[in-house]
Enzyme design. Sequence first.
Site, PDB file in Angstrom:
ATOM      1  N   GLU A 126       0.832  -1.210   0.000  1.00  0.00           N
ATOM      2  CA  GLU A 126       0.000   0.000   0.000  1.00  0.00           C
ATOM      3  C   GLU A 126       0.865   1.257   0.000  1.00  0.00           C
ATOM      4  OE1 GLU A 126      -2.977  -0.272   3.067  1.00  0.00           O
ATOM      5  OE2 GLU A 126      -3.994  -1.942   2.070  1.00  0.00           O
ATOM      6  N   GLU A 273      -5.206  -9.141   0.192  1.00  0.00           N
ATOM      7  CA  GLU A 273      -5.685  -9.135   1.577  1.00  0.00           C
ATOM      8  C   GLU A 273      -7.197  -8.970   1.597  1.00  0.00           C
ATOM      9  OE1 GLU A 273      -3.823  -6.186   4.105  1.00  0.00           O
ATOM     10  OE2 GLU A 273      -1.851  -6.512   3.201  1.00  0.00           O
TER      11      GLU A 273
END
Length: 508
Positions: A126, A273
């Site tokens: 991220e 995820e």
Amino acid sequence: MRREMGLLLHHLLLLLLSLLVAPALSLNEEAFVGVNIGTDVSDMPSPAKVVALLKAQQIRHVRLFDADQAMLLALANTGIHVTVSVPNDQLLGIGQSNSTAANWVSRNILTHFPATNITAIAIGSEVLTSLPNAAPVLVSAMRFIHSALVAANLDSKIKVSTPHSSSIVLDSFPPSQAFFNRSLDPVMVPLLKFLQSTGSYLMLNVYPYYDYMKSNGVIPLDYALFRPLPPNKEAVDTNTLLHYTNVFDAVVDAAYFSMSYLNFTNIPIIVTESGWPSKGDSSEPEASLDNANTYNSNLIRHVLNNTGTPKHPGIAISTYIYELYNEDLRPDSISEKNWGLFDSSGMPVYTMHLTGSGTVLANDTTNQTYCVAKENAEKKMVQAALDWACGPGKVDCTPLLQGNPCYEPNTVIAHASYAFDAYYRKMGMADGTCNFNGVATVSTTDPSNGSCIYPGSGGRNGTFTNSSSHAPSSDSTASGCHSQYSHDVHTFLSSLIVGLVLCTAACL
């Protein structure tokens, strides 16, 4: 205004083109479910114990948040597919130096491959949202790592990508109008070109839990949890007329449409995820064992059924569940510490109900799930559903009559829970048979109490209650126990009317 209208027309044109031209999307493999292995655990199991748990649960795909040498050695000769990661704190060095990247690949990949079945390298995590100062070197880091793989003739065996937060997608519903944050275009365009040219995939982190929490009630909980929805409750993209039955698919398709907006229509997505916390503080009531169980069980079925998404039906959306262990050392909220499927001793945090999921996650204990009434459900609706179960549903409700084992506690919720579970069990626990117009939910907690043993329970003495014999006859009361609850004629008529509606819907 004119510029905005031009952008809108441009977007609609691209949308029409993306619908007319079917993209050649394929990962050339069946969808898989993997797990993330975080290590912020005070009593972290040894790598050997981690691998033993993976084998016992038949987990064949894992993602590491680093390239831990002991873990990679323990995974050798297991056949388990491994995604290793360049941690964010190493990104700047690798992104600024080709030789640093080559050394990283030599030390962390070449010394372990092929004994350890490394199939992908995740560059950072991220980065665009959590480490924006490193964004300018992200694509360089990906290219340098890939060049080192090319030099070792491993570029066809090991893919390179980087996991993104779904928050880089703006205006995510309807999905057809979604687009990446335009301030990220200087990074996203070359990044997508890299993925396309190397045959890699977009890594995306998808968290319906956070989408639900941030929606302030706009997103229904059932929609976030993959629970079955009646057609009139499905979300419809008015531009494409595609129907969405869950948040997960909508977020993935929003990313697909965002890529098509930038003229990239052939890059697959892997969800790196996704999950649901099993415990939270007072501000997070939906972080619960039952909801975590429901989400992850439904997610696994959804992925392994190769359903795909409404935009790309049948295209695998392989997904890594976050995560294998509860990480008690993680900072911030209670929920941050409770995303794991197992505690550090290897005991399941909850027992999953995975009928139809194949062999992944062998702690399939479907016989230990129960259908119960929601505590906060409207009592009249619960009463109507109870009447239906004990009447047209042909559940034997005689244990609920006064003097019988399940009369106490004498409440609508308790009696309905018994009847719902009996019906759920009688119908083979099939999808949609624990709904009752939204007043029931699947639970992993045995609601049996005292001498009242639920149909789905083995009982404290190993005995079962007969859940289907002696269905009420046509001249009996509507539920076999209706008079215990109807305090006046008005309540009875209201319950009967709603019960008839439930009956026509067959409780689906």
